[in-house]
Write a protein that holds these residues in place. Structure first.
Motif, PDB file in Angstrom:
ATOM      1  N   ASP A  94       0.635  -1.282  -0.068  1.00 16.16           N
ATOM      2  CA  ASP A  94       0.077   0.009   0.043  1.00 16.16           C
ATOM      3  C   ASP A  94       0.863   1.325   0.052  1.00 16.16           C
ATOM      4  O   ASP A  94       0.188   2.474  -0.184  1.00 16.16           O
ATOM      5  CB  ASP A  94      -1.002   0.036   1.111  1.00 16.16           C
ATOM      6  N   ASP A  96       3.139   1.729  -2.179  1.00 17.22           N
ATOM      7  CA  ASP A  96       3.735   1.875  -3.449  1.00 17.22           C
ATOM      8  C   ASP A  96       2.933   3.178  -3.939  1.00 17.22           C
ATOM      9  O   ASP A  96       1.710   3.386  -4.079  1.00 17.22           O
ATOM     10  CB  ASP A  96       3.367   0.587  -4.528  1.00 17.22           C
ATOM     11  N   THR A  97       3.935   3.951  -4.940  1.00 15.92           N
ATOM     12  CA  THR A  97       3.408   4.833  -5.783  1.00 15.92           C
ATOM     13  C   THR A  97       2.477   4.539  -6.972  1.00 15.92           C
ATOM     14  O   THR A  97       2.792   3.411  -7.373  1.00 15.92           O
ATOM     15  CB  THR A  97       4.328   5.974  -6.039  1.00 15.92           C
ATOM     16  N   ASP A  98       2.027   5.513  -7.583  1.00 20.96           N
ATOM     17  CA  ASP A  98       1.244   5.001  -8.953  1.00 20.96           C
ATOM     18  C   ASP A  98       2.392   4.563  -9.848  1.00 20.96           C
ATOM     19  O   ASP A  98       2.369   3.992 -10.671  1.00 20.96           O
ATOM     20  CB  ASP A  98       0.446   6.158  -9.599  1.00 20.96           C
ATOM     21  N   THR A  99       3.530   5.392  -9.890  1.00 19.65           N
ATOM     22  CA  THR A  99       4.380   5.041 -10.713  1.00 19.65           C
ATOM     23  C   THR A  99       5.259   3.649 -10.295  1.00 19.65           C
ATOM     24  O   THR A  99       5.363   2.794 -11.479  1.00 19.65           O
ATOM     25  CB  THR A  99       5.583   5.914 -10.665  1.00 19.65           C
ATOM     26  N   GLU A 100       5.356   3.433  -9.273  1.00 20.32           N
ATOM     27  CA  GLU A 100       5.750   2.027  -9.081  1.00 20.32           C
ATOM     28  C   GLU A 100       4.615   0.902  -9.128  1.00 20.32           C
ATOM     29  O   GLU A 100       5.194  -0.065  -9.783  1.00 20.32           O
ATOM     30  CB  GLU A 100       6.046   1.700  -7.557  1.00 20.32           C
ATOM     31  N   ARG A 101       3.420   1.263  -9.153  1.00 17.05           N
ATOM     32  CA  ARG A 101       2.265   0.025  -9.333  1.00 17.05           C
ATOM     33  C   ARG A 101       2.359   0.064 -11.127  1.00 17.05           C
ATOM     34  O   ARG A 101       2.185  -0.963 -11.516  1.00 17.05           O
ATOM     35  CB  ARG A 101       0.943   0.584  -8.986  1.00 17.05           C
ATOM     36  N   TYR A 102       2.699   0.939 -11.754  1.00 15.39           N
ATOM     37  CA  TYR A 102       2.546   1.005 -13.257  1.00 15.39           C
ATOM     38  C   TYR A 102       3.839  -0.008 -13.416  1.00 15.39           C
ATOM     39  O   TYR A 102       3.535  -0.735 -14.428  1.00 15.39           O
ATOM     40  CB  TYR A 102       2.939   2.450 -13.833  1.00 15.39           C
ATOM     41  N   TRP A 104       5.030  -2.472 -11.635  1.00 13.24           N
ATOM     42  CA  TRP A 104       4.978  -3.715 -11.272  1.00 13.24           C
ATOM     43  C   TRP A 104       3.886  -4.415 -12.210  1.00 13.24           C
ATOM     44  O   TRP A 104       3.754  -5.678 -12.680  1.00 13.24           O
ATOM     45  CB  TRP A 104       4.305  -3.811  -9.946  1.00 13.24           C
ATOM     46  N   GLY A 105       2.864  -3.602 -12.712  1.00 11.79           N
ATOM     47  CA  GLY A 105       1.993  -4.027 -13.563  1.00 11.79           C
ATOM     48  C   GLY A 105       2.423  -4.424 -14.905  1.00 11.79           C
ATOM     49  O   GLY A 105       1.973  -5.644 -15.653  1.00 11.79           O
TER      50      GLY A 105
END
Length: 138
Positions: A94, A96-102, A104-105
């Motif tokens: 939780d 993670d930033t949006d950039t990191e989630r991008y 990882w996705g």
């Protein structure tokens, strides 16, 4: 990502069946002996492959296991999803930033693409001389 022995042994088993596809059936013991692994452990794995209808067995003198579908119809992704509890490239959290989630996705999608578009036939036809080491690190 780390694939468990369950996933690796299941893939070994499926590749052995793919190599003999249309020629003859194979026993769990013969494949376990070739790989130097426990036939009792491999038998447990094969039970899951059979339940998922990836393999079928025949009893008797000419019995053994064979693929239930052609090698070009069975993907590595299907095998791993049958045997692995969870295939995770990166576990996000939780914080993670949006950039990191991008990122990882994208990694998840790339991994899924490789697993779902690599068949047993692809692997059987691959030239083993191109692989220098069985441990791959980024």
């Amino acid at each position: 990502m780390k694939i468990s022995t369950r996933g690796r042994y299941g893939l070994y088993f499926m590749l052995a069946l793919a190599r003999s596809y249309g020629e003859h059936k194979r026993s769990v013991k013969s494949i376990a002996d070739e790989r130097g692994i426990s036939d009792l452990y491999l038998e447990q794995i094969v039970t899951n492959l059979k339940r998922a209808e990836l393999v079928k067995s025949t009893r008797g003198a000419y019995g053994g296991y064979e693929l239930n579908h052609a090698p070009d119809e069975i993907t590595v992704g299907k095998i791993f999803r049958t045997l692995e509890e969870n295939i995770v490239a990166v576990e996000g959290d939780d914080k993670d930033t949006d950039t990191e989630r991008y990122l990882w996705g994208r990694i998840r999608d790339a991994l899924r693409d490789v697993l779902d578009h690599t068949t047993l036939l692809d692997m059987v036809n691959h030239d083993d001389d191109e692989i220098d080491d069985y441990m791959f690190y980024i």
